[in-house]
Design an enzyme around this catalytic site. Structure first.
Site, PDB file in Angstrom:
ATOM      1  CG  HIS A  45      -1.696  -1.119   1.558  1.00 44.87           C
ATOM      2  ND1 HIS A  45      -3.043  -1.153   1.323  1.00 44.87           N
ATOM      3  CD2 HIS A  45      -1.376  -2.329   2.102  1.00 44.87           C
ATOM      4  CE1 HIS A  45      -3.535  -2.323   1.720  1.00 44.87           C
ATOM      5  NE2 HIS A  45      -2.531  -3.057   2.185  1.00 44.87           N
ATOM      6  CE1 TYR A  46      -2.014   5.943  -2.582  1.00 41.99           C
ATOM      7  CE2 TYR A  46      -0.563   5.415  -4.411  1.00 41.99           C
ATOM      8  CZ  TYR A  46      -1.771   5.895  -3.932  1.00 41.99           C
ATOM      9  OH  TYR A  46      -2.728   6.329  -4.799  1.00 41.99           O
ATOM     10  CB  THR A  47       0.488   6.300   3.968  1.00 42.73           C
ATOM     11  OG1 THR A  47       1.386   7.310   3.491  1.00 42.73           O
ATOM     12  CG2 THR A  47       1.266   5.146   4.583  1.00 42.73           C
ATOM     13  CD  GLU A 117      -1.198   1.431   4.430  1.00 37.54           C
ATOM     14  OE1 GLU A 117      -0.698   2.249   3.624  1.00 37.54           O
ATOM     15  OE2 GLU A 117      -2.396   1.079   4.408  1.00 37.54           O
ATOM     16  CG  HIS A 178      -5.256  -1.589  -1.246  1.00 36.82           C
ATOM     17  ND1 HIS A 178      -5.520  -0.541  -0.393  1.00 36.82           N
ATOM     18  CD2 HIS A 178      -6.286  -2.460  -1.069  1.00 36.82           C
ATOM     19  CE1 HIS A 178      -6.643  -0.771   0.261  1.00 36.82           C
ATOM     20  NE2 HIS A 178      -7.131  -1.922  -0.136  1.00 36.82           N
TER      21      HIS A 178
END
Length: 814
Positions: A45-47, A117, A178
């Site tokens: 994921h990226y935040t 993340e 994601h």
């Protein structure tokens, strides 16, 4: 509870857990061979927010969570000097990072995955799109994805290797983003995520370039069907159903796949490049599934690809005897054809008959006796035909079992000025108004297959740019070309669409994005081709692309055709819901022009000029006439001072001289290079008469068919919501459009108008067509800077209905 106190409590709980785990268990353990590990997937994921905000969201109660968080260098909110891997949830516990998700047959992946993340902050914008209609992979959405931090990626590789070592059930294809497991909701970790770098470090899946090239050699010639692409995506792991349609789920899934494996080519299109990479991955990781997919691909190739329907070279082609005869004997080998009195031709293509009895309107015609096998015969029907529907029947084809074919050509337009019908009242009206200042006109009337009137009035060019009368005005001629403005919608775009529909290349009930895959987002997927044709898609009436101060903002300024088409496909906002109301819009037909170009692979002008006008013998119907051999003195002038409305308007590159031979419509001229679906066509009274006769004939002219009768009926029938709308065509209905069609037109009459001063009427009940071409806008303008009017539009000739009414009266009172 404060953020600091929460961390202290977390430390105590962790210590207690470690102490408990060190105690000996009170039971005996024997390892079964029949088990697997809980963790099957590793999700990246990226935040989308910085470190401090990420910690609050991922740690404080009521938020989300992940197993690990990787900070980013140069993040002002990160308190440490060195980047560290931060574990938030034990790998054996369930973190809340995946949400609604699916991969390789499993859903609710929080139960089966480890989530990482990564602090990375992209920015995305949905200009002028309501939140409730936003899509994750909206083509009109603008996203800026920053590069990932190199140190951060080193830590990620270190962490991922450890996770894979501890969780051996995570195979290469189970390391996903994601966006892979929730493509319609998420686009993280985004197209800048270095999947290939991870693969080189032994983490995740990638393809072999040689294998991609192998499939490219096949798929660049014949790409897999959409259904096969959907099955391959499903086989790899994505949650996509096989519908054989480029529907929203498929477009989102393709975008997610491309972000992972083709980050330089994120289009959402099911193209050969994406198919080649997908099948290379299937060969490498799922060879058994690939075998089935390729078997289907080969089967698809064995099935003959549907070719466009070849239209007939005659209005009636009757094989005698009928291949599928009825048990009712007196209905066989009979039929009807359209002809006019004293005209018509029959071609007999004899197979092996020696004689036959052929009757036209009940009268036997003389044909060769005996007939010669494999011989063609041509007979005039001038002595047997009458206006309208004519009959034929064939008896006594000999010898028994012999056959022949009859061909009846479509009627062509005869040029014959009527000596019986007096048009003196309509001539008097136009001539009187010309004497009072109306610039000029050409009036053509087609009745019963004859061009019974082709008259010209006044001047083609009367004024200078300053509004002064010319000493030597350019006289109107019968063959003067006119900018027909919105009649372009019918006689260019609709003609093209009707031809494509007749050939089976277009289905107006399909969504527009079926043909234009990038036409998606903000509700575009729900718009059918038919919605554009009926002006019920919900688009605004106009977008003034040619002006920076257009009401939709400078983003929509364009004086470049390619940019304009991109804005049309992905940017123009809706101002009403689908099918809420009929909102007449140039945008609808600009898009339909793009649709014609996409289906045919040709520019709109090349297609209609080469496939329709030239086969009809029309030499004076073109886009951009000054670029195609015509001179200004062959063309009627329009506005006096370019597009300035008498000096009232100003914008970039505005024209200021008398417009003559360039399309007046600003969007067509500036934003689409003179070739547009809504405006830009130039034609003459004679050429348009032939096109209207083509419609009255039911779709053909001479020995060529352009439309089927069924398609003409489909395009001209009334819409249930409003009887004055067909598909593009406007209809007389029951007197609702008197200003256009006059009071005498039948309810089945249809046609269109054009802003420059043009009007068409096709009335099949009366076998009648009328075209009035004027240069009503070639006059000075009166009024203030905001409320003004062209003098030419004050005259009855420039208002259409009165002229049409007088033409009907001349015919009906005769």
């Amino acid at each position: 509870m404060t953020f600091v106190s929460w961390f202290k409590k977390l430390g105590l709980l962790t210590t207690a857990t470690l102490l408990v785990s060190c105690a000996s268990t009170p039971y005996e353990f024997t390892q079964s061979a029949n088990y697997s590990h809980r963790v099957k997937f590793l999700v990246m994921h990226y935040t989308a927010i910085d470190y401090e905000k990420s910690m609050r969201v991922l740690v404080e109660e009521g938020g989300l969570s992940a197993h690990y968080l990787l900070p980013e260098s140069n993040d002002a909110s990160y308190p440490e000097d060195e980047l560290k891997i931060i574990q938030l949830v034990d790998e054996h516990d369930r973190a809340w990072h995946a949400g609604r998700s699916f991969w390789q047959g499993r859903d609710d992946l929080n139960d089966q995955s480890i989530g990482i993340e990564i602090v990375n902050v992209p920015t995305c914008h949905y200009p002028e799109v309501a939140a409730d209609v936003q899509m994750e992979n909206d083509a009109s959405k603008l996203c800026i994805f920053p590069d990932y931090d190199a140190k951060q990626m080193e830590l990620l590789i270190e962490l991922s290797k450890g996770i894979l070592a501890r969780n051996p059930d995570i195979g290469p294809t189970q390391v996903v983003g994601h966006s892979d497991i929730a493509p319609s909701r998420k686009n993280d970790p985004g197209p800048r995520f270095p999947w290939y770098q991870l693969y080189k470090a032994g983490i995740g899946a990638w393809y072999e370039s040689e294998t991609v090239d192998k499939y490219w050699q096949q798929f660049s010639l014949v790409k897999p069907s959409v259904e096969l692409m959907q099955k391959a995506l499903r086989g790899y792991g994505y949650d996509v159903k096989a519908t054989n349609q480029l529907d929203p789920q498929t477009l989102d899934t393709l975008s997610a796949f491309q972000m992972h494996f083709l980050p330089w080519h994120v289009s959402g299109n099911a193209d050969a490049r994406s198919a080649s990479v997908l099948f290379a991955l299937m060969e490498k990781y799922f060879p058994k599934k690939l075998t089935k997919l390729m078997a289907q691909y080969e089967k698809e190739q064995a099935i003959e690809i549907a070719k466009p329907i070849t239209l007939s070279n005659a209005q009636v082609v009757a094989r005698i005897p009928d291949n599928n005869p009825s048990s009712r004997l007196l209905v066989n080998d009979r039929g009807t054809f359209k002809a006019y009195k004293g005209r018509g031709e029959l071609i007999i293509e004899n197979t092996n008959a020696t004689s036959a009895d052929i009757f036209i309107n009940g009268e036997k015609i003389n044909i060769a006796n005996p007939l010669t096998p494999q011989q063609h015969y041509k007979y005039s029907l001038a002595k047997r035909t009458h206006n309208g529907t004519n009959t034929f029947k064939v008896d006594n084809v000999m010898p028994e079992g012999a056959s022949l074919t009859l061909r009846f050509a479509y009627p062509t337009l005869a040029n014959k000025t009527s000596q019986k019908v007096s048009f003196k009242e309509v001539d008097a009206l136009i001539n009187e108004e010309v004497s009072q200042g109306f610039p000029g006109a050409v009036l053509a009337v087609v009745k019963d297959g004859q061009l019974i009137k082709l008259s010209h009035y006044g001047d083609a060019k009367k004024y200078s740019a300053e509004g002064k009368l010319l000493v030597n005005p350019q006289k109107m001629q019968a063959d003067t070309l006119f900018d027909i403005a919105s009649n372009t919608k019918m006689f260019a775009t609709n003609f093209a669409l009707m031809k494509l529909a007749s050939e089976g290349q277009l289905d107006v009930e399909k969504p527009l994005f079926y043909y234009l895959p990038e036409f998606r987002g903000a509700g575009r997927e729900q718009r059918l081709v038919k919605d554009l044709l009926t002006h019920s898609a919900g688009y605004p009436a106009v977008v003034d692309f040619h002006r920076k101060d257009n009401k939709f903002g400078e983003r929509f300024f364009s004086q470049n055709s390619l940019r304009t088409k991109n804005l049309l496909l992905t940017g123009i906002p809706f101002v009403a819901g689908r099918n809420v109301k009929h909102l007449y819009s140039d945008i609808d037909y600009m898009l339909l022009g793009v649709l014609v170009e996409r289906i045919t692979g040709q520019s709109l002008d090349s297609y209609v000029e080469g496939q329709i006008y030239q086969p009809l013998g029309l030499t004076q119907t073109v886009y951009n006439p000054l670029q195609k051999g015509f001179s200004k003195n062959q063309i009627a002038a329009t506005e006096l001072q370019g597009n300035t409305r008498g000096g009232r308007l100003e914008f970039e590159n505005v024209r200021t001289t008398v417009l003559q031979g360039q399309v007046h419509d600003e969007k067509a001229f500036y934003a689409l290079g003179g070739v547009a679906g809504h405006a830009g066509l130039f034609s003459t009274g004679h050429d348009m008469s032939i096109m209207m006769q083509l419609l009255l004939n039911g779709g053909g002219y001479g020995n060529k068919q352009f439309f089927t009768p069924q398609v003409i009926e489909q395009f001209t029938n009334a819409q249930a919501s409003n009887e004055t709308y067909g598909l593009g065509w406007r209809r007389a209905g029951h007197g609702a459009q008197k200003w256009h069609f006059g009071p005498y037109a039948s309810a089945q009459a249809y046609g269109h108008t054009g802003w420059t001063g043009t009007v068409t009427v096709i009335d099949p009940v009366y076998d009648l067509a009328i075209v009035l071409l004027t240069n009503a806008r070639h006059t000075p303008i009166e009024g203030s800077d905001t409320h003004y009017e062209f003098i030419g539009k004050k005259f009855e000739t420039g208002k259409y209905g009165s002229v049409i009414s007088l033409v009907y009266e001349a015919l009906l009172n005769h």
